[in-house]
Design a protein around this motif. Structure first.
Motif, short mmCIF file in Angstrom:
data_model
loop_
_atom_site.label_atom_id
_atom_site.label_comp_id
_atom_site.label_asym_id
_atom_site.label_seq_id
_atom_site.Cartn_x
_atom_site.Cartn_y
_atom_site.Cartn_z
N ALA A 122 0.84 -1.20 0.00
CA ALA A 122 0.00 0.00 0.00
C ALA A 122 0.88 1.26 0.00
CB ALA A 122 -0.93 0.00 1.21
N GLY A 123 1.95 1.23 0.76
CA GLY A 123 2.89 2.36 0.75
C GLY A 123 3.50 2.56 -0.62
N HIS A 124 3.83 1.46 -1.28
CA HIS A 124 4.38 1.56 -2.63
C HIS A 124 3.37 2.20 -3.59
CE1 HIS A 124 4.51 0.06 -6.77
NE2 HIS A 124 5.75 0.50 -6.69
N VAL A 125 2.15 1.71 -3.56
CA VAL A 125 1.13 2.22 -4.48
C VAL A 125 0.88 3.71 -4.23
CG1 VAL A 125 -1.32 2.07 -5.12
CG2 VAL A 125 0.04 -0.01 -4.88
N PHE A 126 0.77 4.10 -2.96
CA PHE A 126 0.56 5.51 -2.66
C PHE A 126 1.75 6.35 -3.11
CE2 PHE A 126 0.98 9.22 0.15
CZ PHE A 126 -0.16 9.90 -0.24
N GLY A 127 2.96 5.88 -2.84
CA GLY A 127 4.15 6.62 -3.25
C GLY A 127 4.31 6.70 -4.75
#
Length: 109
Positions: free
Chosen positions: A12-17
């Motif tokens: 999720a952090g990857h997708v948001f970033g």
């Protein structure tokens, strides 16, 4: 043992970033401009760090190792020309693999 919530938070952090923090300029120039790609990867690192801040399955050192592995590989992958699907599959595979690799040396469940 790998905690599934750790993997979910990291992805999720990857997708948001990769989508939420990336500007149009970054999207257009990150492949050819290392400084722009570095700015983009700093956003990825920040988003992943924030996502893992609430995770208690890994030590802070292991979290830092996971974020570092993902940031360095993200920089390399984004410098290559490839279809978006393959790009994203690589990023997410590395996210999962990094949690597994760092978890091998962990004494936490």
């Amino acid at each position: 043992m790998v905690n599934k919530w750790t993997v979910i938070k990291l992805c999720a952090g990857h997708v948001f970033g990769d989508y939420g923090l990336q500007t149009g300029h970054m999207a257009q120039h990150k492949r050819t401009d290392a400084a722009t790609r570095l700015q983009h990867c700093a956003g990825i690192a920040a988003a992943m760090s924030a996502a893992l801040a609430t995770d208690n399955a890994m030590s802070n050192g292991n979290k830092a190792a996971v974020v570092a592995l993902n940031t360095v590989t993200h920089f390399g992958i984004d410098g290559l020309r490839m279809p978006k699907l393959i790009d994203q599959a690589l990023h997410l595979a590395i996210a999962v693999a990094s949690v597994v690799m760092v978890g091998w040396g962990s004494d936490r469940p």
